[in-house]
Scaffold this motif. Sequence first.
Motif, PDB file in Angstrom:
ATOM      1  N   ALA A  94       0.820  -1.210   0.000  1.00 30.69           N
ATOM      2  CA  ALA A  94       0.000   0.000   0.000  1.00 30.69           C
ATOM      3  C   ALA A  94       0.858   1.266   0.000  1.00 30.69           C
ATOM      4  N   GLU A  95       2.002   1.221   0.676  1.00 25.80           N
ATOM      5  CA  GLU A  95       2.864   2.399   0.737  1.00 25.80           C
ATOM      6  C   GLU A  95       3.420   2.766  -0.636  1.00 25.80           C
ATOM      7  N   SER A  96       3.555   1.797  -1.513  1.00 21.70           N
ATOM      8  CA  SER A  96       4.113   2.083  -2.836  1.00 21.70           C
ATOM      9  C   SER A  96       3.170   2.966  -3.650  1.00 21.70           C
ATOM     10  N   PHE A  97       1.876   2.928  -3.356  1.00 19.05           N
ATOM     11  CA  PHE A  97       0.961   3.825  -4.076  1.00 19.05           C
ATOM     12  C   PHE A  97       1.096   5.259  -3.573  1.00 19.05           C
ATOM     13  N   GLU A  98       1.458   5.418  -2.318  1.00 15.34           N
ATOM     14  CA  GLU A  98       1.703   6.771  -1.806  1.00 15.34           C
ATOM     15  C   GLU A  98       2.899   7.389  -2.532  1.00 15.34           C
ATOM     16  N   ALA A  99       3.867   6.564  -2.886  1.00 20.35           N
ATOM     17  CA  ALA A  99       4.996   7.059  -3.680  1.00 20.35           C
ATOM     18  C   ALA A  99       4.516   7.529  -5.050  1.00 20.35           C
ATOM     19  N   VAL A 100       3.547   6.823  -5.622  1.00 20.03           N
ATOM     20  CA  VAL A 100       2.977   7.232  -6.918  1.00 20.03           C
ATOM     21  C   VAL A 100       2.328   8.601  -6.806  1.00 20.03           C
ATOM     22  N   ARG A 101       1.584   8.822  -5.729  1.00 21.06           N
ATOM     23  CA  ARG A 101       0.962  10.136  -5.518  1.00 21.06           C
ATOM     24  C   ARG A 101       2.024  11.245  -5.492  1.00 21.06           C
ATOM     25  N   SER A 102       3.079  11.004  -4.736  1.00 19.96           N
ATOM     26  CA  SER A 102       4.134  12.009  -4.608  1.00 19.96           C
ATOM     27  C   SER A 102       4.838  12.253  -5.934  1.00 19.96           C
ATOM     28  N   LEU A 103       5.070  11.183  -6.676  1.00 19.85           N
ATOM     29  CA  LEU A 103       5.745  11.314  -7.962  1.00 19.85           C
ATOM     30  C   LEU A 103       4.887  12.084  -8.957  1.00 19.85           C
ATOM     31  N   ARG A 104       3.586  11.829  -8.939  1.00 21.83           N
ATOM     32  CA  ARG A 104       2.708  12.590  -9.839  1.00 21.83           C
ATOM     33  C   ARG A 104       2.769  14.066  -9.507  1.00 21.83           C
ATOM     34  N   ASP A 105       2.725  14.394  -8.223  1.00 23.39           N
ATOM     35  CA  ASP A 105       2.817  15.805  -7.817  1.00 23.39           C
ATOM     36  C   ASP A 105       4.128  16.412  -8.297  1.00 23.39           C
ATOM     37  N   GLU A 106       5.200  15.639  -8.203  1.00 28.72           N
ATOM     38  CA  GLU A 106       6.514  16.138  -8.644  1.00 28.72           C
ATOM     39  C   GLU A 106       6.527  16.364 -10.154  1.00 28.72           C
ATOM     40  N   ILE A 107       5.924  15.436 -10.913  1.00 31.10           N
ATOM     41  CA  ILE A 107       5.851  15.597 -12.366  1.00 31.10           C
ATOM     42  C   ILE A 107       5.070  16.849 -12.731  1.00 31.10           C
ATOM     43  N   LEU A 108       3.938  17.063 -12.079  1.00 26.99           N
ATOM     44  CA  LEU A 108       3.123  18.250 -12.349  1.00 26.99           C
ATOM     45  C   LEU A 108       3.907  19.525 -12.051  1.00 26.99           C
ATOM     46  N   ASP A 109       4.653  19.491 -10.962  1.00 30.28           N
ATOM     47  CA  ASP A 109       5.428  20.675 -10.574  1.00 30.28           C
ATOM     48  C   ASP A 109       6.532  20.960 -11.586  1.00 30.28           C
ATOM     49  N   ILE A 110       7.201  19.909 -12.055  1.00 31.21           N
ATOM     50  CA  ILE A 110       8.315  20.086 -12.988  1.00 31.21           C
ATOM     51  C   ILE A 110       7.815  20.429 -14.382  1.00 31.21           C
ATOM     52  N   LYS A 111       6.784  19.737 -14.820  1.00 27.80           N
ATOM     53  CA  LYS A 111       6.258  19.940 -16.169  1.00 27.80           C
ATOM     54  C   LYS A 111       5.392  21.201 -16.266  1.00 27.80           C
ATOM     55  N   GLY A 112       4.762  21.582 -15.154  1.00 25.71           N
ATOM     56  CA  GLY A 112       3.883  22.742 -15.179  1.00 25.71           C
ATOM     57  C   GLY A 112       2.656  22.530 -16.040  1.00 25.71           C
ATOM     58  N   ASP A 113       2.199  21.291 -16.144  1.00 26.35           N
ATOM     59  CA  ASP A 113       1.062  20.964 -16.998  1.00 26.35           C
ATOM     60  C   ASP A 113       0.278  19.838 -16.343  1.00 26.35           C
ATOM     61  N   LYS A 114      -1.018  20.034 -16.141  1.00 26.97           N
ATOM     62  CA  LYS A 114      -1.844  19.019 -15.500  1.00 26.97           C
ATOM     63  C   LYS A 114      -2.218  17.889 -16.452  1.00 26.97           C
ATOM     64  N   ASP A 115      -2.153  18.138 -17.754  1.00 28.23           N
ATOM     65  CA  ASP A 115      -2.553  17.143 -18.744  1.00 28.23           C
ATOM     66  C   ASP A 115      -1.326  16.393 -19.236  1.00 28.23           C
ATOM     67  N   ILE A 116      -0.777  15.542 -18.381  1.00 31.05           N
ATOM     68  CA  ILE A 116       0.437  14.806 -18.729  1.00 31.05           C
ATOM     69  C   ILE A 116       0.078  13.388 -19.178  1.00 31.05           C
ATOM     70  N   PRO A 117       0.767  12.861 -20.175  1.00 32.06           N
ATOM     71  CA  PRO A 117       0.552  11.467 -20.580  1.00 32.06           C
ATOM     72  C   PRO A 117       0.997  10.531 -19.457  1.00 32.06           C
ATOM     73  N   LEU A 118       0.062   9.812 -18.869  1.00 30.19           N
ATOM     74  CA  LEU A 118       0.328   9.096 -17.629  1.00 30.19           C
ATOM     75  C   LEU A 118      -0.407   7.766 -17.601  1.00 30.19           C
ATOM     76  N   VAL A 119       0.325   6.697 -17.252  1.00 29.37           N
ATOM     77  CA  VAL A 119      -0.280   5.399 -16.993  1.00 29.37           C
ATOM     78  C   VAL A 119       0.174   4.946 -15.612  1.00 29.37           C
ATOM     79  N   VAL A 120      -0.780   4.677 -14.731  1.00 27.57           N
ATOM     80  CA  VAL A 120      -0.480   4.162 -13.399  1.00 27.57           C
ATOM     81  C   VAL A 120      -0.640   2.649 -13.440  1.00 27.57           C
ATOM     82  N   VAL A 121       0.412   1.952 -13.012  1.00 26.18           N
ATOM     83  CA  VAL A 121       0.476   0.500 -13.173  1.00 26.18           C
ATOM     84  C   VAL A 121       0.534  -0.185 -11.817  1.00 26.18           C
ATOM     85  N   GLY A 122      -0.435  -1.038 -11.555  1.00 27.05           N
ATOM     86  CA  GLY A 122      -0.397  -1.884 -10.368  1.00 27.05           C
ATOM     87  C   GLY A 122       0.268  -3.199 -10.721  1.00 27.05           C
ATOM     88  N   ASN A 123       1.565  -3.318 -10.450  1.00 30.56           N
ATOM     89  CA  ASN A 123       2.301  -4.531 -10.802  1.00 30.56           C
ATOM     90  C   ASN A 123       2.130  -5.603  -9.718  1.00 30.56           C
TER      91      ASN A 123
END
Length: 208
Positions: A94-123
């Motif tokens: 479950a903690e690994s999904f919290e990392a996904v949340r944080s990474l998405r926030d980081e991508i949005l901050d770096i890219k400055g765009d909310k419409d990013i090509p994104l696939v979230v994968v539950g491996n």
Amino acid sequence: MSLAVKEKNQVRLVFLGAAGVGKTSLIRRFLLDTFEAKYKRTVDELHSKEYEVGSMKIRIEIMDTGGSYSFPAMRKLSIQSSDAFALVYAVDDAESFEAVRSLRDEILDIKGDKDIPLVVVGNKADRLGQRQLDAGRIVPLVELEWNGRHLEASAKDNANVLQLFRELLQQANLPSRLSPALRRRRETFPTENNCRPPMNKTNSCSVS
């Protein structure tokens, strides 16, 4: 997610996620159709291939990132230079999904765009008796609030791996003519990878 009209002939895909969720295993399964059960720490690796689809040359780069986040400057550079993102978590962690949340926030901050090509994968979807995360709760968040795509996969069982890369390439707006080459991925992608040297060169070209 809407796609741009203009087709691209080069794309970089980046795999991000916590350590041990199976980023390298998914890439290895796609490129080599093999699976290594033993976990080995990954240093940032770049796999690349250029080939022809009709009269058009297509170059695909796949960035496999380490999960320790030891080099934030390198991670930022990977995000800045990438066209589509696979954010990987493990369904039994479950903690690994919290990392996904944080990474998405980081991508949005770096890219400055909310419409990013994104696939979230539950491996690790094969670990049925150890599941901690239910896709039914994650899908609405990813697909309705984040405007991305969600799927579950198993690198071990080779489940949904090809679909994952199809989704990434579609969102990155590679031409539809790439589909036949994707089906022959072990012919179009090399068994030996051209790796860009990471900051730490130890195991720089390992794919296990």
